[in-house]
Design a protein around this motif. Structure first.
Motif, PDB file in Angstrom:
ATOM      1  N   GLY A 205      27.527  28.131 127.462  1.00 50.80           N
ATOM      2  CA  GLY A 205      27.170  26.728 127.585  1.00 50.80           C
ATOM      3  C   GLY A 205      26.822  26.178 126.211  1.00 50.80           C
ATOM      4  O   GLY A 205      26.071  26.810 125.467  1.00 50.80           O
ATOM      5  N   TYR A 206      27.363  25.029 125.846  1.00 49.19           N
ATOM      6  CA  TYR A 206      27.101  24.493 124.512  1.00 49.19           C
ATOM      7  C   TYR A 206      27.029  22.965 124.555  1.00 49.19           C
ATOM      8  O   TYR A 206      27.595  22.302 125.439  1.00 49.19           O
ATOM      9  N   ARG A 207      26.311  22.421 123.582  1.00 44.59           N
ATOM     10  CA  ARG A 207      26.310  20.991 123.335  1.00 44.59           C
ATOM     11  C   ARG A 207      26.363  20.793 121.820  1.00 44.59           C
ATOM     12  O   ARG A 207      25.601  21.409 121.073  1.00 44.59           O
ATOM     13  N   VAL A 208      27.289  19.977 121.369  1.00 40.98           N
ATOM     14  CA  VAL A 208      27.507  19.777 119.945  1.00 40.98           C
ATOM     15  C   VAL A 208      27.556  18.282 119.679  1.00 40.98           C
ATOM     16  O   VAL A 208      28.284  17.552 120.358  1.00 40.98           O
ATOM     17  N   GLY A 209      26.755  17.830 118.707  1.00 45.19           N
ATOM     18  CA  GLY A 209      26.713  16.403 118.380  1.00 45.19           C
ATOM     19  C   GLY A 209      26.712  16.181 116.885  1.00 45.19           C
ATOM     20  O   GLY A 209      26.876  17.110 116.090  1.00 45.19           O
ATOM     21  N   GLY A 210      26.489  14.935 116.476  1.00 49.24           N
ATOM     22  CA  GLY A 210      26.501  14.585 115.068  1.00 49.24           C
ATOM     23  C   GLY A 210      27.847  14.889 114.449  1.00 49.24           C
ATOM     24  O   GLY A 210      28.904  14.692 115.064  1.00 49.24           O
ATOM     25  N   HIS A 212      28.510  18.035 113.532  1.00 51.46           N
ATOM     26  CA  HIS A 212      28.392  19.487 113.565  1.00 51.46           C
ATOM     27  C   HIS A 212      29.647  20.125 114.164  1.00 51.46           C
ATOM     28  O   HIS A 212      30.466  19.455 114.805  1.00 51.46           O
ATOM     29  N   THR A 213      29.752  21.439 113.961  1.00 49.16           N
ATOM     30  CA  THR A 213      30.924  22.163 114.446  1.00 49.16           C
ATOM     31  C   THR A 213      30.508  23.395 115.236  1.00 49.16           C
ATOM     32  O   THR A 213      29.455  23.989 115.004  1.00 49.16           O
ATOM     33  N   GLN A 214      31.363  23.776 116.180  1.00 45.76           N
ATOM     34  CA  GLN A 214      31.191  25.001 116.963  1.00 45.76           C
ATOM     35  C   GLN A 214      32.527  25.721 116.969  1.00 45.76           C
ATOM     36  O   GLN A 214      33.551  25.163 117.369  1.00 45.76           O
ATOM     37  N   ASP A 215      32.541  26.978 116.509  1.00 49.64           N
ATOM     38  CA  ASP A 215      33.765  27.766 116.408  1.00 49.64           C
ATOM     39  C   ASP A 215      33.580  29.039 117.229  1.00 49.64           C
ATOM     40  O   ASP A 215      32.728  29.876 116.921  1.00 49.64           O
ATOM     41  N   ASP A 239      29.421  12.149 119.513  1.00 45.06           N
ATOM     42  CA  ASP A 239      29.403  11.644 118.133  1.00 45.06           C
ATOM     43  C   ASP A 239      30.698  12.036 117.416  1.00 45.06           C
ATOM     44  O   ASP A 239      31.782  11.717 117.888  1.00 45.06           O
ATOM     45  N   HIS A 240      30.576  12.775 116.296  1.00 42.43           N
ATOM     46  CA  HIS A 240      31.745  13.204 115.522  1.00 42.43           C
ATOM     47  C   HIS A 240      31.879  14.726 115.539  1.00 42.43           C
ATOM     48  O   HIS A 240      32.419  15.314 114.591  1.00 42.43           O
ATOM     49  N   ALA A 241      31.405  15.339 116.588  1.00 40.62           N
ATOM     50  CA  ALA A 241      31.400  16.800 116.668  1.00 40.62           C
ATOM     51  C   ALA A 241      32.821  17.356 116.755  1.00 40.62           C
ATOM     52  O   ALA A 241      33.750  16.704 117.252  1.00 40.62           O
ATOM     53  N   ASP A 271      34.952   8.938 121.750  1.00 40.40           N
ATOM     54  CA  ASP A 271      36.348   9.025 121.312  1.00 40.40           C
ATOM     55  C   ASP A 271      36.486   9.650 119.936  1.00 40.40           C
ATOM     56  O   ASP A 271      37.599   9.987 119.516  1.00 40.40           O
ATOM     57  N   THR A 272      35.389   9.798 119.219  1.00 40.57           N
ATOM     58  CA  THR A 272      35.438  10.303 117.845  1.00 40.57           C
ATOM     59  C   THR A 272      35.248  11.817 117.750  1.00 40.57           C
ATOM     60  O   THR A 272      35.232  12.360 116.647  1.00 40.57           O
TER      61      THR A 272
END
Length: 355
Positions: A205-210, A212-215, A239-241, A271-272
């Motif tokens: 389970g993850y949440r990514v915002g701003g 930031h990146t998740q790989d 956001d721009h995640a 959308d970003t």
């Protein structure tokens, strides 16, 4: 040190830019002190990386090279045969601002034993720094390992979370990963299902915002007969995640009767955001089953209409659904103390008894 991380076992088109992640100028300086809670039935000792058998991990050789060159000790924890550990092994990592650390852990569930481990990675909300943790495991015949990992890191942190392990006859490993906060986070997992009827169950389970990146790179390596894996990822991007998910199920020759399943559900709040999902099934055995799929995008308009007709505005519906995706993984945590702590962190109230 320049690092190549989370490389796909079977590479795809280079223009997709999904074959691997990378980092430049990695320069760690020792390990961070852990806060340990060790049940009496678990043996703890300090080893060297050279004392452990070779084991491939999800992030790859560069991550193991980082652990080796850093010279940090491996903190090893093991159960005895036929021992059901009374309690949870808790390992807390509190990363400080501008720290640069590497830690290494080894877990062994001996024959017909059970072991539950909670690894909690945290820092101050605005902290910056670098941290890497490599966790190796061995699940012997008939044993069960339940590994829960929680990431609550600062917006300026780069975090490498590397896992690799082997599961023997009738062994089972259950992994829960919760990526709740962090700047640029990497998760790599390789699970070698080598034994007859060995099994892997993984929930992310993850949440990514701003910005930031998740790989993420998951590799279920089926070599034993009648092995099973279930990999489920649920997440929210806003956001721009940016997020990359690589999920590979490799049903190798000799794994007859095996079944592999993987699925990802991604809610895109804006959308970003940028999402890349690559589910892969490799197969060199005939008598096997492999399933994969992904649900990616905005909410279905019929769901929105139904909830809006009952008085909820569009933004509230999206926030509720976003919370529900993470909560669905939180509720899988059997340890009441850990589950309650995570729910408090997320702003909820646990209705369960703490253990």
């Amino acid at each position: 040190m320049n690092m190549t991380l989370n490389r796909l076992p079977s590479i795809t088109w280079y223009w997709l830019k999904m074959n691997n992640g990378s980092l430049e100028g990695v320069d760690p300086a020792g390990e961070v002190s852990m806060k340990e809670e060790i049940p009496s039935q678990i043996t703890a000792e300090t080893l060297r990386l050279e004392d452990l058998p070779e084991q491939a991990t999800g992030m790859g050789k560069d991550m193991t090279a980082l652990v080796r060159t850093s010279g940090v000790p491996v903190h090893s924890y093991a159960t005895a045969e036929n021992q059901q550990a009374d309690g949870v092994l808790r390992l807390g990592y509190a990363f400080e601002h501008e720290a640069r650390s590497v830690n290494a852990v080894s877990l062994r569930a001996a024959r017909h034993s059970s072991l539950t481990v909670v690894q909690d990675f945290s820092s101050a909300p605005e902290a910056e720094g670098f941290a890497a943790v490599q966790t190796r495991y061995l699940v012997e015949e008939g044993a069960v390992l339940k590994l829960i990992q929680i990431e609550r890191l600062g917006s300026g942190y780069t975090f490498l979370n590397d896992i690799g392990g082997r599961v023997e006859n009738s062994g089972r490993v259950e992994l829960i990963h919760l990526v709740l906060d962090g700047g640029h986070t990497y998760l790599g997992v390789q699970s070698d299902l080598a034994g007859y009827k060995s099994a892997l169950k993984a929930d992310i389970g993850y949440r990514v915002g701003g910005d930031h990146t998740q790989d993420i790179n998951y590799f279920a390596n089926h070599t034993g007969k009648k092995t099973t894996c279930d990999i489920n990822a649920r997440g929210v991007l806003r956001d721009h995640a940016r997020k990359v998910f690589r999920g590979t199920i490799d049903l190798k020759k000799g794994s007859s009767g095996s079944v592999g399943n993987e699925k990802e559900d991604v809610l895109m709040m804006d959308d970003t955001v940028r999402n890349q999902t690559l589910p892969v099934i490799l197969c060199t055995e005939e008598d096997v089953v492999g399933n994969h799929g992904a649900t990616i995008g905005r909410l279905d308009e019929s769901v929105l209409f139904y909830l809006q007709s009952r008085g909820m505005d569009r933004e509230a519906v999206y926030e509720m659904m976003a919370d529900a995706r993470v909560a669905s993984v939180v509720h899988l945590i059997e340890d009441g103390r850990t589950r309650a702590e995570v729910e408090r962190y997320l702003g909820g109230i646990s209705d369960s008894n703490e253990e």
